[in-house]
Design an enzyme around this catalytic site. Structure first.
Site, short mmCIF file in Angstrom:
data_model
loop_
_atom_site.label_atom_id
_atom_site.label_comp_id
_atom_site.label_asym_id
_atom_site.label_seq_id
_atom_site.Cartn_x
_atom_site.Cartn_y
_atom_site.Cartn_z
N ASN A 146 33.35 37.55 49.60
CA ASN A 146 33.46 38.56 50.32
C ASN A 146 32.96 39.61 49.55
O ASN A 146 33.10 40.16 47.84
CB ASN A 146 34.96 38.46 49.64
CG ASN A 146 35.34 39.82 50.34
OD1 ASN A 146 34.87 40.70 51.28
ND2 ASN A 146 36.50 40.02 49.85
N TRP A 147 31.61 40.91 50.12
CA TRP A 147 31.09 41.39 49.52
C TRP A 147 32.44 43.08 48.77
O TRP A 147 31.41 43.59 48.21
CB TRP A 147 30.43 41.91 49.74
CG TRP A 147 28.43 40.85 49.22
CD1 TRP A 147 29.14 39.71 49.09
CD2 TRP A 147 27.12 41.03 50.00
NE1 TRP A 147 27.63 39.24 48.70
CE2 TRP A 147 27.03 39.64 49.31
CE3 TRP A 147 26.91 41.80 50.53
CZ2 TRP A 147 25.23 39.78 49.21
CZ3 TRP A 147 25.11 41.77 51.25
CH2 TRP A 147 24.21 40.63 50.06
N HIS A 196 43.30 40.93 53.89
CA HIS A 196 42.78 39.76 52.46
C HIS A 196 43.69 41.50 51.90
O HIS A 196 44.29 42.01 52.10
CB HIS A 196 41.05 41.24 52.45
CG HIS A 196 40.56 41.24 51.01
ND1 HIS A 196 41.21 41.96 50.14
CD2 HIS A 196 39.84 39.90 50.41
CE1 HIS A 196 40.66 41.46 49.01
NE2 HIS A 196 40.19 40.03 48.99
N GLU A 250 43.42 43.71 49.70
CA GLU A 250 43.47 44.74 50.15
C GLU A 250 43.57 46.02 51.27
O GLU A 250 43.81 46.89 51.24
CB GLU A 250 41.84 44.86 49.57
CG GLU A 250 41.43 45.02 47.72
CD GLU A 250 40.63 44.58 47.80
OE1 GLU A 250 39.08 44.15 48.20
OE2 GLU A 250 40.13 43.73 46.49
N GLU A 305 45.35 33.65 48.42
CA GLU A 305 44.74 34.19 46.51
C GLU A 305 45.66 35.38 46.57
O GLU A 305 46.53 36.23 46.93
CB GLU A 305 44.08 35.24 47.00
CG GLU A 305 42.50 35.11 48.30
CD GLU A 305 41.41 35.42 47.91
OE1 GLU A 305 40.40 35.52 47.67
OE2 GLU A 305 41.37 37.25 49.01
N SER A 360 38.59 36.39 41.21
CA SER A 360 38.33 35.62 40.14
C SER A 360 37.95 34.52 39.81
O SER A 360 37.63 33.84 38.73
CB SER A 360 39.49 36.25 38.72
OG SER A 360 39.48 37.37 38.86
N GLY A 372 35.27 37.18 45.46
CA GLY A 372 34.55 38.13 45.62
C GLY A 372 33.66 38.79 44.54
O GLY A 372 32.62 38.73 44.71
N GLY A 373 33.61 39.08 43.07
CA GLY A 373 32.75 39.98 42.50
C GLY A 373 31.26 39.14 41.63
O GLY A 373 30.92 39.47 41.63
C1 PEP Z 1 38.35 38.46 46.64
O1 PEP Z 1 38.56 39.99 46.75
O2 PEP Z 1 39.13 38.14 48.47
C2 PEP Z 1 38.15 38.20 45.44
C3 PEP Z 1 38.94 36.67 45.26
O3 PEP Z 1 37.40 38.32 44.83
P1 PEP Z 1 37.55 38.21 42.99
O4 PEP Z 1 36.37 37.79 43.30
O5 PEP Z 1 36.65 39.10 42.71
O6 PEP Z 1 38.44 38.14 41.88
#
Ligand code: PEP
Length: 247
Positions: free
Chosen positions: A11-12, A91, A93, A163, A208, A229-230
């Site tokens: 997920n960018w 998600h 966010e 998540e 993460s 994500g990151g």
């Molecule tokens: C996400 O945005 O779904 C996510 C899991 O981000 P990160 O891996 O950066 O925690």
């Protein structure tokens, strides 16, 4: 238990570039195999470019409406016609920044499926909810809102991403045991509706995930890959994470 092919999905968010698409497409070609599916969720404006580069893609959200006067929204039928097969829905966010409710998310889930997209339904509790011992209650409500509206059979063509909100973008990963405990809860809950659906459904972990923790997380019995994500913006990290997902 049926055989579940793991998924590693990147997920960018509102990041990425045409250059990154080229780099990730090269990585994805190396690690996509019988062992795993690799999916990328770039910003919608990069979707065509990502598909042309050979990536299996989806959008980060879709509108719950068919078409019309909804400025700025993403139309599921057009996403499908571009060649994408997936979308994220719910998600954290989208829930926290844009105020999407469980009902909105169920509507988006339905709209995705109606247009041939597989929704990846994101669920998870906040830190406060975990501290109050409400993790199971929260994920149950997030799941049941879809099941009550669309039926358990709607989960056949879907994926769940658990998540924990406190683990997203914070560097605080759930331990493999913590993650497995909630994944098992989710699968057992779904089993109470339909065992076959529950056993076949892929439940991804997100929060993460990086190349140091992915192997142990993905080795858990009820974890079928990850939503990243990151680390999905770093080609070599993403590659290593993908390689640790084995069917
Ligand atoms: C996400 O945005 O779904 C996510 C899991 O981000 P990160 O891996 O950066 O925690």
């Amino acid at each position: 238990m049926g055989q579940r092919k793991p998924i590693v999905a990147g997920n960018w968010k509102m990041n990425g570039s045409p250059e990154l698409i080229k780099e990730i497409a090269a990585v994805s070609a190396q690690v996509t195999s019988e062992q795993r599916e690799v999916l990328i969720f770039p910003p919608a404006v990069l979707l065509s470019e990502a598909i042309s580069a050979g990536l299996e893609c989806g959008t980060q959200t879709v509108s719950e409406f068919d078409a019309g006067a909804y400025t700025g929204e993403i139309q599921a039928s057009l996403v499908k016609s571009l060649g994408a097969n997936y979308t994220l829905v719910g998600h954290s966010e989208r829930r926290s920044i844009y105020g999407e409710s469980n009902e909105d998310i169920a509507n988006k889930f339905a709209q995705a499926q109606k247009n041939g997209l597989t929704p990846i339904l994101c669920i998870g509790e906040t830190q406060e909810q975990r501290t109050e011992g409400k993790t199971e209650e929260v994920v149950k409500q997030q799941l049941v809102s879809v099941i009550e509206k669309l039926g358990i059979a709607s989960l056949v063509n879907s994926v769940i991403a658990y998540e924990p909100v406190w683990a997203i973008g914070t560097g605080l990963t759930a331990t493999p045991e913590q993650a497995q405990e909630t994944h098992k809860y989710i699968r057992d809950l779904l089993r109470s509706y339909d065992e076959q659906v529950a056993d076949a459904l892929r439940i991804l972990y997100g929060g993460s995930v990086n190349e140091s923790n992915s192997e142990l997380l993905f080795a858990q019995a009820d974890i079928d890959g990850g939503l990243i994500g990151g680390a999905s913006l770093k080609p070599q990290s993403f590659k290593a994470i993908c390689e640790s997902a084995k069917g």
